[in-house]
Scaffold this motif. Structure first.
Motif, mmCIF file in Angstrom:
data_model
loop_
_atom_site.group_PDB
_atom_site.id
_atom_site.type_symbol
_atom_site.label_atom_id
_atom_site.label_comp_id
_atom_site.label_asym_id
_atom_site.label_seq_id
_atom_site.Cartn_x
_atom_site.Cartn_y
_atom_site.Cartn_z
ATOM 1 N N VAL A 1 0.004 3.411 9.828
ATOM 2 C CA VAL A 1 -0.766 3.691 8.619
ATOM 3 C C VAL A 1 -1.670 2.487 8.402
ATOM 4 N N PHE B 1 -0.492 -4.254 5.724
ATOM 5 C CA PHE B 1 0.530 -4.516 6.741
ATOM 6 C C PHE B 1 -0.091 -4.554 8.141
ATOM 7 N N ASP C 1 8.556 -6.378 -6.051
ATOM 8 C CA ASP C 1 7.973 -6.976 -4.855
ATOM 9 C C ASP C 1 8.176 -8.488 -4.908
ATOM 10 N N VAL D 1 11.201 -9.445 -6.837
ATOM 11 C CA VAL D 1 12.458 -9.583 -6.088
ATOM 12 C C VAL D 1 12.141 -9.948 -4.647
ATOM 13 N N ASP D 2 12.939 -10.845 -4.087
ATOM 14 C CA ASP D 2 12.883 -11.115 -2.648
ATOM 15 C C ASP D 2 14.108 -10.434 -2.049
ATOM 16 N N VAL D 3 13.896 -9.341 -1.325
ATOM 17 C CA VAL D 3 15.042 -8.565 -0.835
ATOM 18 C C VAL D 3 15.821 -9.312 0.242
ATOM 19 N N LYS E 1 14.193 -1.435 12.402
ATOM 20 C CA LYS E 1 13.981 -0.070 11.908
ATOM 21 C C LYS E 1 14.973 0.910 12.552
ATOM 22 N N THR F 1 -2.906 -0.142 6.465
ATOM 23 C CA THR F 1 -2.597 -0.793 5.192
ATOM 24 C C THR F 1 -2.801 -2.299 5.391
ATOM 25 N N TYR G 1 11.014 -5.962 15.151
ATOM 26 C CA TYR G 1 10.679 -4.973 14.129
ATOM 27 C C TYR G 1 11.328 -3.621 14.462
ATOM 28 N N ALA H 1 10.933 -0.014 0.475
ATOM 29 C CA ALA H 1 9.687 -0.028 1.255
ATOM 30 C C ALA H 1 9.260 -1.437 1.634
ATOM 31 N N ASP I 1 0.821 -1.217 0.000
ATOM 32 C CA ASP I 1 0.000 0.000 0.000
ATOM 33 C C ASP I 1 0.854 1.266 0.000
ATOM 34 N N ILE I 2 1.889 1.304 0.842
ATOM 35 C CA ILE I 2 2.749 2.493 0.874
ATOM 36 C C ILE I 2 3.615 2.540 -0.391
HETATM 37 N N1 LIG Z 1 1.619 0.373 7.764
HETATM 38 C C1 LIG Z 1 2.225 0.898 8.810
HETATM 39 O O1 LIG Z 1 1.618 1.149 9.864
HETATM 40 C C2 LIG Z 1 3.693 1.265 8.721
HETATM 41 C C3 LIG Z 1 4.200 2.168 9.657
HETATM 42 C C4 LIG Z 1 5.554 2.497 9.611
HETATM 43 C C5 LIG Z 1 6.361 1.939 8.647
HETATM 44 N N2 LIG Z 1 5.835 1.063 7.750
HETATM 45 C C6 LIG Z 1 6.746 0.502 6.754
HETATM 46 O O2 LIG Z 1 6.285 0.828 5.471
HETATM 47 C C7 LIG Z 1 6.718 -0.172 4.544
HETATM 48 C C8 LIG Z 1 5.547 -0.584 3.676
HETATM 49 O O3 LIG Z 1 4.533 -1.120 4.495
HETATM 50 P P1 LIG Z 1 2.990 -1.188 4.068
HETATM 51 O O4 LIG Z 1 2.198 -0.679 5.215
HETATM 52 O O5 LIG Z 1 2.785 -0.615 2.698
HETATM 53 O O6 LIG Z 1 2.804 -2.767 4.061
HETATM 54 P P2 LIG Z 1 2.304 -3.752 2.903
HETATM 55 O O7 LIG Z 1 2.231 -5.096 3.549
HETATM 56 O O8 LIG Z 1 1.093 -3.208 2.232
HETATM 57 O O9 LIG Z 1 3.536 -3.692 1.887
HETATM 58 C C9 LIG Z 1 4.757 -4.336 2.130
HETATM 59 C C10 LIG Z 1 5.185 -4.959 0.821
HETATM 60 O O10 LIG Z 1 6.480 -5.522 0.997
HETATM 61 C C11 LIG Z 1 6.506 -6.737 0.284
HETATM 62 N N3 LIG Z 1 7.541 -7.608 0.823
HETATM 63 C C12 LIG Z 1 7.546 -8.257 2.015
HETATM 64 N N4 LIG Z 1 8.661 -8.990 2.110
HETATM 65 C C13 LIG Z 1 9.372 -8.793 0.971
HETATM 66 C C14 LIG Z 1 10.601 -9.297 0.484
HETATM 67 N N5 LIG Z 1 11.330 -10.167 1.186
HETATM 68 N N6 LIG Z 1 11.051 -8.857 -0.721
HETATM 69 C C15 LIG Z 1 10.320 -7.992 -1.452
HETATM 70 N N7 LIG Z 1 9.123 -7.504 -1.059
HETATM 71 C C16 LIG Z 1 8.665 -7.912 0.142
HETATM 72 C C17 LIG Z 1 5.116 -7.341 0.468
HETATM 73 O O11 LIG Z 1 4.829 -8.312 -0.522
HETATM 74 C C18 LIG Z 1 4.251 -6.096 0.369
HETATM 75 O O12 LIG Z 1 3.803 -5.866 -0.955
HETATM 76 C C19 LIG Z 1 7.325 -1.300 5.382
HETATM 77 O O13 LIG Z 1 8.733 -1.195 5.353
HETATM 78 C C20 LIG Z 1 6.835 -1.010 6.787
HETATM 79 O O14 LIG Z 1 7.747 -1.449 7.772
HETATM 80 C C21 LIG Z 1 4.514 0.717 7.749
#
Ligand SMILES: NC(=O)c1ccc[n+]([C@@H]2O[C@H](COP(=O)([O-])OP(=O)(O)OC[C@H]3O[C@@H](n4cnc5c(N)ncnc54)[C@H](O)[C@@H]3O)[C@@H](O)[C@H]2O)c1
Length: 272
Positions: free
Chosen positions: A203, A207, A44, A79-81, A174, A205, A170, A107, A24-25
Motif C-alpha cells: 500500500v 511506511f 501512536d 503509546v509505544d507498543v 508478520k 503510505t 519483517y 496497526a 496512513d492505514i
Molecule cells: N504500507 C504497506 O505497504 C503495508 C503492507 C502490508 C502491511 N502493512 C502494515 O500496515 C500497518 C500500518 O502501516 P502503514 O502503511 O499505515 O504505515 P505508517 O508508517 O503510515 O503507519 C505506522 C504507524 O505505526 C506507528 N508506530 C511505529 N512504531 C510504533 C510503536 N512502537 N508504538 C506505537 N506506534 C508505532 C508509526 O508512528 C506510524 O504512525 C503496519 O503494521 C504495516 O506492517 C503495511
C-alpha cells in the motif's frame, strides 16, 4: 470474575483502540469506524500524528449520546507498543476512562528494509518487539476487560509477506503475528472474543517511503501493480473496509482467520 476493575463509567458506545492510528492505514481505519458509530482511540508512538488524525476526524464525529451531546468520539493517545509498561498503562487508562474495550486494532508496525546480509540484532529485536510482541501485550492488557465483558474483537494488521516472503525480519514478524492471532482466537473464543488478521499487500503510505525516493517508489509500485492478478494496488481504505467488517457483528462467528487484502497477489501464480 470479581469486579476488580471498578464500576464502568458512562458508556460512550462501542470503543475501538487503534495502535498505529497516526499512520496512513491506521488513520483510514479510524475514519472508516467513526461513521459506524464507534468511539475511536487513535494511539501512536508519534503523539502529534495521532492528534492530527483525531483532530481531522473529530468535527464529523461528535457524540449523538443524549447524556453527553457533542462529546468527542475520536481521541488521541500516545503509546509505544514496544514498551511493556507503556502498553499496560495505555490500555488500562483508556479502558478505565471509556469503560470497555470492544475492538482492538493493532496497526503499529515498522519494516527495516534489510535483507539477510544487513540484519542486525538491534533492529531485528525492535521489529519483533513492535510488530509481534506489541499486539501480544496489547491483547494481554485487554484480557481483564474482555473477561468481564465477554465480548470483543481483536484485529491484527499483518502483511502478505507472511505468505510470500519479504524482508526476513519483517516477514518473520508478520508470520508470527498469524500464529499469535490463531492462538488468541482459540484462547479467547470461550470469552466470546474473536481474533483475526488482515494481511494487505503493498500500500503506498508513509511506511513505503523507506523503500527509496519518489522515482524508486513509483517504479516499485508499478512493478507490484503489474504483477498483481487484478492489476490494481491496494488503498488504505481497502484495508479499513476489511477491518470494519471484522470488528462488526456481521463477522460475529468468524475467528482465527487471515483476510488477505491483496487484489489476488496472495495466490500462487499458476501458469499452467
Ligand atoms: N504500507 C504497506 O505497504 C503495508 C503492507 C502490508 C502491511 N502493512 C502494515 O500496515 C500497518 C500500518 O502501516 P502503514 O502503511 O499505515 O504505515 P505508517 O508508517 O503510515 O503507519 C505506522 C504507524 O505505526 C506507528 N508506530 C511505529 N512504531 C510504533 C510503536 N512502537 N508504538 C506505537 N506506534 C508505532 C508509526 O508512528 C506510524 O504512525 C503496519 O503494521 C504495516 O506492517 C503495511
Amino acid at each position: 470474575m470479581a469486579d476488580v476493575l471498578g464500576p464502568a463509567p458512562m458508556s460512550a458506545g462501542r470503543i475501538a483502540m487503534i495502535t498505529g492510528g497516526g499512520g496512513d492505514i491506521g488513520g483510514a481505519i479510524a475514519a472508516r469506524l467513526v461513521p459506524d458509530g464507534w468511539t475511536v482511540i487513535v494511539a501512536d508512538r508519534d503523539a502529534a500524528a495521532a492528534r492530527t488524525v483525531a483532530d481531522a476526524l473529530s468535527a464529523d464525529a461528535l457524540s449523538a449520546d443524549t447524556a453527553s451531546p457533542g462529546a468527542r468520539r475520536v481521541h488521541a493517545r500516545r503509546v509505544d507498543v514496544a514498551d511493556p509498561a507503556d502498553v499496560e498503562a495505555f490500555v488500562t487508562a483508556a479502558a478505565t476512562e471509556f469503560g470497555r474495550i470492544d475492538a482492538v486494532v493493532c496497526a503499529a508496525g515498522i519494516e527495516p528494509p534489510q535483507d539477510l546480509a544487513a540484519i542486525d540484532v538491534a533492529s531485528w529485536d525492535r521489529t519483533q518487539a513492535v510488530n509481534l510482541r506489541g499486539p501480544a501485550l496489547i491483547a494481554q492488557a485487554a484480557l481483564p476487560w474482555w473477561t468481564r465483558q465477554r465480548s470483543g474483537s481483536l484485529v491484527n494488521i499483518g502483511s502478505r509477506t507472511w505468505l510470500g516472503g519479504g524482508h526476513p525480519g519483517y516477514a518473520a514478524s508478520k508470520a508470527g503475528l498469524v500464529g499469535l492471532t490463531r492462538s488468541l482466537a482459540l484462547e479467547l473464543a470461550p470469552l466470546g472474543v474473536r481474533a483475526n488478521a488482515v494481511a494487505p499487500s503493498f500500500v503506498r503510505t508513509r511506511f513505503s517511503e523507506q523503500r527509496g525516493d519518489e522515482r524508486m517508489l513509483h517504479d516499485y509500485a508499478e512493478r507490484v501493480r503489474a504483477a498483481t492478478p487484478m492489476g490494481e494496488l491496494i488503498r488504505p481504505e481497502d484495508v479499513a473496509n476489511a477491518v470494519a467488517f471484522l470488528v462488526s457483528d456481521e463477522s460475529a462467528r468468524i475467528t482465527g482467520e487471515v483476510l488477505h487484502v491483496c487484489a489476488g497477489s496472495q495466490l500462487p501464480l499458476f501458469l499452467g
